[in-house]
Structures are given as structure tokens and as C-alpha cells.
Design a protein around this motif. Structure first.
Motif, short mmCIF file in Angstrom:
data_model
loop_
_atom_site.label_atom_id
_atom_site.label_comp_id
_atom_site.label_asym_id
_atom_site.label_seq_id
_atom_site.Cartn_x
_atom_site.Cartn_y
_atom_site.Cartn_z
N GLY A 194 -0.10 -2.90 4.98
CA GLY A 194 -1.49 -3.17 4.63
C GLY A 194 -2.28 -3.91 5.66
O GLY A 194 -3.49 -4.02 5.55
N THR A 199 2.62 1.36 3.62
CA THR A 199 2.31 0.48 4.74
C THR A 199 2.19 -0.95 4.23
O THR A 199 1.90 -1.19 3.05
CB THR A 199 1.01 0.90 5.45
OG1 THR A 199 0.70 -0.05 6.45
CG2 THR A 199 -0.15 0.97 4.49
N TYR A 212 0.83 -1.20 0.00
CA TYR A 212 0.00 0.00 0.00
C TYR A 212 0.86 1.25 0.00
O TYR A 212 1.73 1.42 0.86
CB TYR A 212 -0.89 -0.02 1.24
CG TYR A 212 -1.94 1.05 1.25
CD1 TYR A 212 -1.61 2.36 1.58
CD2 TYR A 212 -3.26 0.76 0.93
CE1 TYR A 212 -2.57 3.35 1.58
CE2 TYR A 212 -4.22 1.75 0.94
CZ TYR A 212 -3.87 3.04 1.27
OH TYR A 212 -4.83 4.01 1.28
N TYR A 223 -8.40 2.18 14.45
CA TYR A 223 -7.23 2.60 15.21
C TYR A 223 -7.15 4.12 15.21
O TYR A 223 -7.57 4.78 14.25
CB TYR A 223 -5.94 2.05 14.57
CG TYR A 223 -5.65 0.62 14.93
CD1 TYR A 223 -6.18 -0.41 14.18
CD2 TYR A 223 -4.84 0.31 16.02
CE1 TYR A 223 -5.92 -1.73 14.51
CE2 TYR A 223 -4.58 -1.00 16.36
CZ TYR A 223 -5.12 -2.01 15.59
OH TYR A 223 -4.86 -3.31 15.92
N TYR A 267 0.92 11.15 15.57
CA TYR A 267 2.14 11.35 14.81
C TYR A 267 2.81 12.64 15.25
O TYR A 267 2.15 13.61 15.62
CB TYR A 267 1.86 11.43 13.31
CG TYR A 267 1.65 10.11 12.62
CD1 TYR A 267 0.39 9.51 12.61
CD2 TYR A 267 2.69 9.47 11.97
CE1 TYR A 267 0.20 8.29 11.97
CE2 TYR A 267 2.50 8.26 11.32
CZ TYR A 267 1.25 7.67 11.33
OH TYR A 267 1.06 6.48 10.68
N SER A 303 0.61 5.72 -0.75
CA SER A 303 -0.32 6.83 -0.94
C SER A 303 0.41 8.15 -0.96
O SER A 303 1.57 8.25 -0.53
CB SER A 303 -1.40 6.83 0.15
OG SER A 303 -0.81 6.92 1.43
N ASN A 332 -3.03 -2.99 11.63
CA ASN A 332 -2.25 -2.27 12.63
C ASN A 332 -0.85 -1.94 12.13
O ASN A 332 0.04 -1.67 12.91
CB ASN A 332 -2.16 -3.08 13.93
CG ASN A 332 -1.47 -4.41 13.70
OD1 ASN A 332 -1.30 -4.83 12.57
ND2 ASN A 332 -1.08 -5.06 14.76
N SER A 333 -0.67 -1.95 10.83
CA SER A 333 0.64 -1.59 10.27
C SER A 333 0.68 -0.09 10.06
O SER A 333 -0.12 0.45 9.28
CB SER A 333 0.83 -2.33 8.95
OG SER A 333 2.01 -1.91 8.31
N PRO A 334 1.55 0.61 10.75
CA PRO A 334 1.52 2.07 10.64
C PRO A 334 2.02 2.56 9.29
O PRO A 334 2.75 1.86 8.60
CB PRO A 334 2.47 2.52 11.76
CG PRO A 334 3.41 1.38 11.93
CD PRO A 334 2.62 0.14 11.65
N LEU A 335 1.62 3.76 8.94
CA LEU A 335 2.13 4.40 7.74
C LEU A 335 3.57 4.87 7.98
O LEU A 335 3.88 5.44 9.02
CB LEU A 335 1.28 5.61 7.38
CG LEU A 335 -0.02 5.38 6.64
CD1 LEU A 335 -0.71 6.71 6.39
CD2 LEU A 335 0.20 4.67 5.34
N THR A 348 -7.66 0.10 4.17
CA THR A 348 -6.40 -0.07 4.87
C THR A 348 -5.36 0.92 4.40
O THR A 348 -5.10 1.05 3.21
CB THR A 348 -5.87 -1.50 4.64
OG1 THR A 348 -6.87 -2.41 5.06
CG2 THR A 348 -4.62 -1.75 5.42
N PHE A 385 6.25 7.46 6.46
CA PHE A 385 6.24 8.65 5.62
C PHE A 385 7.62 8.98 5.09
O PHE A 385 8.63 8.77 5.76
CB PHE A 385 5.73 9.85 6.41
CG PHE A 385 4.25 9.86 6.60
CD1 PHE A 385 3.66 9.20 7.67
CD2 PHE A 385 3.42 10.54 5.72
CE1 PHE A 385 2.28 9.20 7.84
CE2 PHE A 385 2.05 10.55 5.89
CZ PHE A 385 1.48 9.89 6.94
N GLY A 386 7.64 9.54 3.88
CA GLY A 386 8.84 10.16 3.37
C GLY A 386 9.06 11.51 4.04
O GLY A 386 8.23 11.96 4.85
#
Lengths: 113, 112
Positions: free
Chosen positions: A96, A94, A31, B31, B35, A33, A99-102, B97, A104-105
Motif C-alpha cells: 500500500g 501490495t 491492499y 510511478y 512487468y 485486487s 512504491n510498493s509493487p504489486l 494506491t 501477482f498470483g
């Protein structure tokens, strides 16, 4: 080191001149975005991709295009940039799971004059 | 629709506790996240809480979730100057997701 890499970090361009912001991740995430960050508005999702060749619009997709030809890369394309696209852009990925956090760049600050 | 609100600014003295508040409208979130964004950097995940929990503690950070009032807070104990940053709360949903709905961000200023 696990990371999301965006380029360039800073970009100044003129109205109508096509540009691409690259994004690459080395975590084998499905995933990816793109978000834009504007003062007082937080981050808003532009486009997302749930896997190779699968892309969909986020909340603010107008004026943007994306592609996902490979799993690791997710470029953001502005075919004809306008001043209202002046913003700070973040790519994220992520694994996907719920509970997998994003991840970030570091962001790309774009100014369109 | 989905909406997440935060106050824009908080100033505290070094050593005090900071409490950053967030309200959200969509109760179907799965969730909720906090951040941290330091100047010139991307967003760093601080902590997250599953929507069926009330509290989560992680060293100096305490997250409280009041699901009835749709209110989330982040408490930072013994705030340090290095905690100065913008803090974003965000929520995610099971149907999409990876998409997060972010608040506007709270700028935390820590005075020595």
C-alpha cells in the motif's frame, strides 16, 4: 516464501453456475485486487480492497462480487457466470505504500460455456 | 482518461538489444512499471521508475522516461531466449494506491 495463491488454476463451467475463485496472500498486505487479462486489452481491474471489510469497484466490476472478511483472503465470486467472463484472472496484493509493487498470483483461467 | 498503449509484437535475434515502447496519456502518474509475464505464470515486476526520473538502469535493463512526450521504453541488452515473454508497462497514481493501468502487452520473441 512471500506469495499470492489463487485457486483453482483452471476452471471450466457452464453459464449461470455460481463459482468462487479464492485468493490468499501471506505478506500481511492491506491492499488486494482482482484483474482480468484479455488478448489485446492488457489487464483491467475488476475490484479492489484497501483493507478488511473495505471493497470498491475497479474498471470492469459488472458480473462480479468480492468480499474481504480477513486480511489475507480476497475471493472473487461470479454469481451467474456468462461466456463473456471467459478470461484469465489475476489476484494481486501490495503493502500500500506508493512504491510498493504489486505481487501477482499465477492466474486462474476460466472458461464459461 | 487513463490510457496506456504498446505495440503488440517484437522479434529480435539472440544477442541483439530489444527496445519495447509504451505511451501513456495521463501525466499525473507517479510511478511507471515494467512487468514480465512468462507462459502460464503471473506477472513479475522487472523494474519501475519514479515519474520525476529520466532514466533507470538495472543490469541488462534500461528504462527511459520522456515525460514531455509521455513515452516510456524498456531496453534489454544482449537479449536471450529466456527473455521471450509478454512485457507490460503500467502506471500508478497517488490517489489510488495499488491500482495500475496496464498497456496491452508486447510479446517479445527472441530467435536463436
Amino acid at each position: 516464501e512471500a506469495q499470492v495463491t489463487q485457486n483453482p488454476r483452471y476452471l471450466i463451467t457452464v453459464t449461470g453456475k455460481k463459482l468462487t475463485v479464492t485468493c490468499s496472500q501471506n505478506m500481511n498486505h492491506e491492499y488486494m485486487s482482482w484483474y482480468r487479462q484479455d488478448p489485446g486489452l492488457g489487464l483491467r481491474q475488476i475490484y479492489y480492497s484497501m483493507n478488511v471489510e473495505v471493497t470498491d469497484k475497479g474498471d470492469v466490476p459488472e458480473g462480479y462480487k468480492v468480499s474481504r472478511k480477513e486480511k489475507r483472503n480476497f475471493p472473487l465470486i461470479l454469481e451467474s457466470p456468462s461466456p463473456n467472463q471467459t478470461s484469465l484472472y489475476f489476484c494481486a496484493s501490495t503493502g500500500g505504500t506508493i512504491n510498493s509493487p504489486l505481487h501477482f498470483g499465477n492466474g486462474t483461467r476460466l472458461t464459461v460455456t | 482518461g487513463e490510457d496506456v498503449e504498446q505495440s503488440l509484437f517484437l522479434s529480435v535475434r539472440e544477442g541483439d538489444s530489444s527496445v519495447i515502447n509504451c505511451t501513456y496519456t495521463d501525466s499525473s502518474s507517479t510511478y511507471l512499471y515494467w512487468y514480465k509475464q512468462e507462459p502460464g505464470a503471473g506477472l513479475q515486476l522487472l523494474t519501475y521508475i519514479f515519474s520525476n526520473m529520466d532514466m533507470k538502469q538495472d543490469q541488462r535493463l534500461t528504462v527511459l522516461l520522456n515525460k514531455k512526450d509521455k513515452h516510456l521504453s524498456l531496453r534489454i541488452a544482449d537479449t536471450q531466449t529466456g527473455d521471450s515473454a509478454i512485457y507490460f508497462c503500467a502506471e500508478s497514481f497517488s490517489g489510488n494506491t495499488g491500482k495500475l493501468i496496464f498497456g496491452q502487452g508486447t510479446t517479445l520473441q527472441v530467435k536463436p
